[in-house]
Design a protein around this motif. Sequence first.
Motif, PDB file in Angstrom:
ATOM      1  N   GLU A 151       0.817  -1.222   0.000  1.00 64.23           N
ATOM      2  CA  GLU A 151       0.000   0.000   0.000  1.00 64.23           C
ATOM      3  C   GLU A 151       0.850   1.272   0.000  1.00 64.23           C
ATOM      4  N   GLU A 152       2.018   1.246   0.631  1.00 62.58           N
ATOM      5  CA  GLU A 152       2.928   2.398   0.533  1.00 62.58           C
ATOM      6  C   GLU A 152       3.449   2.530  -0.895  1.00 62.58           C
ATOM      7  N   VAL A 153       3.737   1.403  -1.534  1.00 69.46           N
ATOM      8  CA  VAL A 153       4.165   1.425  -2.938  1.00 69.46           C
ATOM      9  C   VAL A 153       3.043   1.994  -3.800  1.00 69.46           C
ATOM     10  N   ARG A 154       1.815   1.556  -3.559  1.00 69.66           N
ATOM     11  CA  ARG A 154       0.665   2.045  -4.323  1.00 69.66           C
ATOM     12  C   ARG A 154       0.527   3.570  -4.193  1.00 69.66           C
ATOM     13  N   ALA A 155       0.626   4.082  -2.975  1.00 67.26           N
ATOM     14  CA  ALA A 155       0.500   5.526  -2.750  1.00 67.26           C
ATOM     15  C   ALA A 155       1.633   6.281  -3.450  1.00 67.26           C
ATOM     16  N   TYR A 156       2.830   5.720  -3.421  1.00 69.96           N
ATOM     17  CA  TYR A 156       3.997   6.347  -4.055  1.00 69.96           C
ATOM     18  C   TYR A 156       3.820   6.424  -5.574  1.00 69.96           C
ATOM     19  N   LEU A 157       3.264   5.376  -6.164  1.00 71.89           N
ATOM     20  CA  LEU A 157       3.116   5.309  -7.619  1.00 71.89           C
ATOM     21  C   LEU A 157       1.878   6.034  -8.150  1.00 71.89           C
ATOM     22  N   ALA A 158       0.949   6.356  -7.299  1.00 75.42           N
ATOM     23  CA  ALA A 158      -0.369   6.848  -7.727  1.00 75.42           C
ATOM     24  C   ALA A 158      -0.298   7.998  -8.721  1.00 75.42           C
ATOM     25  N   HIS A 159       0.591   8.941  -8.516  1.00 75.68           N
ATOM     26  CA  HIS A 159       0.622  10.136  -9.373  1.00 75.68           C
ATOM     27  C   HIS A 159       1.761  10.123 -10.389  1.00 75.68           C
ATOM     28  N   TYR A 160       2.473   9.005 -10.475  1.00 72.51           N
ATOM     29  CA  TYR A 160       3.611   8.931 -11.399  1.00 72.51           C
ATOM     30  C   TYR A 160       3.237   9.306 -12.835  1.00 72.51           C
ATOM     31  N   PRO A 161       2.132   8.793 -13.388  1.00 71.72           N
ATOM     32  CA  PRO A 161       1.811   9.156 -14.783  1.00 71.72           C
ATOM     33  C   PRO A 161       1.511  10.644 -14.984  1.00 71.72           C
ATOM     34  N   GLU A 162       1.189  11.352 -13.905  1.00 69.28           N
ATOM     35  CA  GLU A 162       0.961  12.790 -14.010  1.00 69.28           C
ATOM     36  C   GLU A 162       2.274  13.561 -14.040  1.00 69.28           C
ATOM     37  N   LEU A 163       3.379  12.903 -13.682  1.00 70.65           N
ATOM     38  CA  LEU A 163       4.693  13.543 -13.660  1.00 70.65           C
ATOM     39  C   LEU A 163       5.547  13.136 -14.852  1.00 70.65           C
ATOM     40  N   MET A 164       5.580  11.823 -15.093  1.00 67.92           N
ATOM     41  CA  MET A 164       6.453  11.282 -16.132  1.00 67.92           C
ATOM     42  C   MET A 164       5.624  10.425 -17.081  1.00 67.92           C
TER      43      MET A 164
END
Length: 147
Positions: free
Chosen positions: A52-65
Motif C-alpha cells: 500500500e505504501e508502494v501504491r501511494a507512491y506510484l499513484a501520481h507517477y503518470p501525471e509527472l512522467m
Amino acid sequence: MVSSTPEETFRRMIVLMLAKDMNAVADLWAPDGIAEFPFAAGSSPRVLRGREEVRAYLAHYPELMDMKEVAALTVRPTDQTDTVVVEWTATGRTVATSQPYRLDYIVVLTVRDGLIALFRDYWSPLSAAAAAGGLAGLIDSLERKDA
C-alpha cells in the motif's frame, strides 16, 4: 497466484508501467514487500514498506512522467534463483514541461511466490529531478537540510 520468475515479474511491471496502470504495478508487490531507493535525496522516500505504501507512491507517477519506451533492458541472474539484477533505461517526456527524458536504472529484484519481496532501485535523484523539471526544488531541499 501463479509463480513467476524475477525476470517475468520485472517485465510484467514494465508492461504495466507503459500502460500507466499503477494499481496493477503495486499489485505485483507482496503485501509486506519493500521498495528501497538507496540514492534518494531531498523529499523522496528511501524506503517504502508494504504494497500500500508502494501504491501511494506510484499513484501520481503518470501525471509527472510519461514513460514511452524502455530503450534498453538487461537482466542478469545471480546465484540466488529468486533474485536478479536489471539494468534498464526509460525514455519518455516530462508531463509538466513536455521535454523528453532518458533515465537509467539498476534494480536488484527479489521475488517470493511470484510477488516482489524486495525492489532495490539505484537511480540518480539529480537526473530524475532534472527530467521532472524539479531540479531547483531538489537542490533547495538539499541546501535546507545542510543549513
